[in-house]
Design a protein around this motif. Structure first.
Motif, PDB file in Angstrom:
ATOM      1  N   ARG A  58      16.766  20.553 -16.667  1.00 31.50           N
ATOM      2  CA  ARG A  58      15.978  19.694 -15.792  1.00 31.50           C
ATOM      3  C   ARG A  58      16.885  18.607 -15.254  1.00 31.50           C
ATOM      4  O   ARG A  58      17.862  18.229 -15.897  1.00 31.50           O
ATOM      5  N   ALA A  59      16.550  18.124 -14.100  1.00 31.13           N
ATOM      6  CA  ALA A  59      17.287  17.018 -13.502  1.00 31.13           C
ATOM      7  C   ALA A  59      16.276  16.052 -12.920  1.00 31.13           C
ATOM      8  O   ALA A  59      15.178  16.440 -12.542  1.00 31.13           O
ATOM      9  N   GLY A  60      16.662  14.796 -12.871  1.00 31.71           N
ATOM     10  CA  GLY A  60      15.825  13.786 -12.244  1.00 31.71           C
ATOM     11  C   GLY A  60      16.528  13.225 -11.025  1.00 31.71           C
ATOM     12  O   GLY A  60      17.750  13.192 -10.961  1.00 31.71           O
ATOM     13  N   VAL A  61      15.756  12.802 -10.045  1.00 26.26           N
ATOM     14  CA  VAL A  61      16.297  12.099  -8.887  1.00 26.26           C
ATOM     15  C   VAL A  61      15.644  10.729  -8.895  1.00 26.26           C
ATOM     16  O   VAL A  61      14.427  10.614  -8.846  1.00 26.26           O
ATOM     17  N   SER A  90       7.492  17.755 -11.222  1.00 25.82           N
ATOM     18  CA  SER A  90       6.639  16.599 -11.452  1.00 25.82           C
ATOM     19  C   SER A  90       7.302  15.354 -10.888  1.00 25.82           C
ATOM     20  O   SER A  90       8.440  15.382 -10.430  1.00 25.82           O
ATOM     21  N   GLN A  91       6.543  14.285 -10.942  1.00 27.70           N
ATOM     22  CA  GLN A  91       7.046  12.994 -10.505  1.00 27.70           C
ATOM     23  C   GLN A  91       6.599  11.966 -11.530  1.00 27.70           C
ATOM     24  O   GLN A  91       5.444  11.982 -11.972  1.00 27.70           O
ATOM     25  N   TRP A  92       7.512  11.117 -11.943  1.00 31.10           N
ATOM     26  CA  TRP A  92       7.195  10.059 -12.890  1.00 31.10           C
ATOM     27  C   TRP A  92       7.670   8.759 -12.267  1.00 31.10           C
ATOM     28  O   TRP A  92       8.860   8.600 -11.993  1.00 31.10           O
ATOM     29  N   GLN A  93       6.756   7.876 -11.992  1.00 28.62           N
ATOM     30  CA  GLN A  93       7.028   6.664 -11.233  1.00 28.62           C
ATOM     31  C   GLN A  93       7.717   7.104  -9.938  1.00 28.62           C
ATOM     32  O   GLN A  93       7.166   7.905  -9.212  1.00 28.62           O
ATOM     33  N   GLU A  94       8.918   6.586  -9.649  1.00 27.12           N
ATOM     34  CA  GLU A  94       9.610   7.001  -8.426  1.00 27.12           C
ATOM     35  C   GLU A  94      10.610   8.126  -8.667  1.00 27.12           C
ATOM     36  O   GLU A  94      11.283   8.563  -7.752  1.00 27.12           O
ATOM     37  N   CYS A  95      10.686   8.616  -9.897  1.00 23.93           N
ATOM     38  CA  CYS A  95      11.618   9.682 -10.252  1.00 23.93           C
ATOM     39  C   CYS A  95      11.003  11.045  -9.957  1.00 23.93           C
ATOM     40  O   CYS A  95       9.844  11.275 -10.272  1.00 23.93           O
ATOM     41  N   ARG A  96      11.775  11.918  -9.350  1.00 22.18           N
ATOM     42  CA  ARG A  96      11.358  13.298  -9.140  1.00 22.18           C
ATOM     43  C   ARG A  96      11.994  14.153 -10.233  1.00 22.18           C
ATOM     44  O   ARG A  96      13.196  14.068 -10.464  1.00 22.18           O
ATOM     45  N   VAL A  97      11.199  14.954 -10.903  1.00 19.84           N
ATOM     46  CA  VAL A  97      11.702  15.834 -11.961  1.00 19.84           C
ATOM     47  C   VAL A  97      11.836  17.234 -11.378  1.00 19.84           C
ATOM     48  O   VAL A  97      10.871  17.770 -10.828  1.00 19.84           O
ATOM     49  N   LEU A  98      13.034  17.775 -11.502  1.00 22.76           N
ATOM     50  CA  LEU A  98      13.326  19.086 -10.941  1.00 22.76           C
ATOM     51  C   LEU A  98      13.607  20.083 -12.053  1.00 22.76           C
ATOM     52  O   LEU A  98      14.272  19.752 -13.028  1.00 22.76           O
ATOM     53  N   SER A  99      13.120  21.299 -11.878  1.00 23.40           N
ATOM     54  CA  SER A  99      13.415  22.382 -12.811  1.00 23.40           C
ATOM     55  C   SER A  99      14.472  23.275 -12.181  1.00 23.40           C
ATOM     56  O   SER A  99      14.433  23.569 -10.989  1.00 23.40           O
ATOM     57  N   LEU A 100      15.403  23.707 -13.021  1.00 24.66           N
ATOM     58  CA  LEU A 100      16.436  24.635 -12.571  1.00 24.66           C
ATOM     59  C   LEU A 100      16.245  25.996 -13.224  1.00 24.66           C
ATOM     60  O   LEU A 100      17.076  26.873 -13.108  1.00 24.66           O
TER      61      LEU A 100
END
Length: 123
Positions: A101-104, A82-92
């Motif tokens: 989970r990690a965010g970029v 998913s994406q929240w605002q400018e953050c990318r949410v990654l699943s591991l």
């Protein structure tokens, strides 16, 4: 920072986080449930802890180039969920690294806008 991971997946979690953070993973002899992530974050003890419980952390990768950092982590096996605002949410989860989970995210710290080296160049 301690990254809790279920005992069954702690070794895989340590390998992933070491690669993602450019660190060296190694045992911590006094407490074998810990795997140290040497030099992962200057001035901060960073380790994966094998636990008989659920994962307990969320880690954001702060970067000046969200797209490039997201692509790098995806190349390591992460999946963008998913994406929240400018953050990318990654699943591991698919890596079986404790379902973390990690965010970029873009620059968030006091370094932003001050011409200081990005954290990834320091690490």
């Amino acid at each position: 920072m301690i990254i809790d991971a279920p005992t069954a997946t702690a070794a895989r979690a340590a390998r992933f986080w070491a690669a993602a953070l450019g660190a060296t993973a190694g045992p911590f002899a006094p407490a074998p449930q810990f795997t140290s992530l040497h030099h992962a974050i200057p001035g901060l003890v960073t380790a994966v802890q094998a636990v008989d419980d659920d994962p307990r952390i969320h880690l954001d990768f702060e970067t000046d180039d969200v797209a490039a950092e997201t692509a790098r982590l995806i190349a390591l096996g992460a999946q963008e969920v998913s994406q929240w605002q400018e953050c990318r949410v990654l699943s591991l989860r698919q890596l079986e690294v404790a379902g973390q989970r990690a965010g970029v995210v873009g620059p968030q710290s006091a370094r932003a806008g001050r011409g200081q080296e990005p954290l990834e160049k320091i690490v």
